[in-house]
Design a protein around this motif. Structure first.
Motif, PDB file in Angstrom:
ATOM      1  N   TYR A   1       0.826  -1.204   0.000  1.00 38.58           N
ATOM      2  CA  TYR A   1       0.000   0.000   0.000  1.00 38.58           C
ATOM      3  C   TYR A   1       0.864   1.259   0.000  1.00 38.58           C
ATOM      4  O   TYR A   1       0.535   2.235  -0.679  1.00 38.58           O
ATOM      5  CB  TYR A   1      -0.925   0.018   1.220  1.00 38.58           C
TER       6      TYR A   1
ATOM      7  N   ALA B   1      -3.619   5.874   0.984  1.00 38.17           N
ATOM      8  CA  ALA B   1      -3.231   4.459   0.994  1.00 38.17           C
ATOM      9  C   ALA B   1      -3.172   3.921   2.425  1.00 38.17           C
ATOM     10  O   ALA B   1      -3.592   2.793   2.682  1.00 38.17           O
ATOM     11  CB  ALA B   1      -1.887   4.270   0.308  1.00 38.17           C
TER      12      ALA B   1
ATOM     13  N   TYR C   1      -5.399   0.990   3.902  1.00 36.84           N
ATOM     14  CA  TYR C   1      -4.757  -0.154   4.558  1.00 36.84           C
ATOM     15  C   TYR C   1      -5.384  -0.412   5.928  1.00 36.84           C
ATOM     16  O   TYR C   1      -5.683  -1.560   6.268  1.00 36.84           O
ATOM     17  CB  TYR C   1      -3.257   0.097   4.714  1.00 36.84           C
TER      18      TYR C   1
ATOM     19  N   THR D   1      -8.777  -2.070   5.456  1.00 33.65           N
ATOM     20  CA  THR D   1      -8.844  -3.400   4.840  1.00 33.65           C
ATOM     21  C   THR D   1      -8.010  -4.466   5.547  1.00 33.65           C
ATOM     22  O   THR D   1      -8.148  -5.642   5.204  1.00 33.65           O
ATOM     23  CB  THR D   1      -8.383  -3.338   3.374  1.00 33.65           C
ATOM     24  N   ARG D   2      -7.178  -4.100   6.481  1.00 39.21           N
ATOM     25  CA  ARG D   2      -6.326  -5.107   7.134  1.00 39.21           C
ATOM     26  C   ARG D   2      -7.152  -6.032   8.005  1.00 39.21           C
ATOM     27  O   ARG D   2      -8.160  -5.644   8.598  1.00 39.21           O
ATOM     28  CB  ARG D   2      -5.220  -4.460   7.924  1.00 39.21           C
TER      29      ARG D   2
END
Length: 86
Positions: free
Chosen positions: A10, A76, A80, A83-84
């Motif tokens: 990312y 980004a 991140y 979505t982690r």
């Protein structure tokens, strides 16, 4: 290990997309502020030289960052974090 890989992915994606965006916006009058960049480093134009007769070793470091890159890196990192897998 997998989390570190995704974080690095990312981060690099933000840097690359930001650089591309800055280059694309440089010619557009109302978006040219995204291409504004500054650089920091030492001996960027004239690097330090270590001459040992047999070979020469040059030292220099410079990094340039544009407004578009900063925005894309922040975006980004936000994506991140969203979505982690925890």
């Amino acid at each position: 290990m997998k989390k570190n890989f995704f974080f690095l992915f990312y981060l690099l994606a933000g840097i690359i997309v930001g650089s591309l965006l800055a280059n694309l916006c440089a010619g557009v009058p109302f978006l040219s502020w995204l291409a504004y960049s500054g650089s920091i480093g030492f001996a960027a134009g004239d690097p330090a030289c270590l001459d040992l007769i047999v070979f020469k070793l040059y030292f220099g470091f410079s990094i340039g960052v544009s407004v578009a890159q900063i925005i894309c890196i922040a975006l980004a990192m936000f994506i991140y974090n969203r979505t982690r897998v925890r």
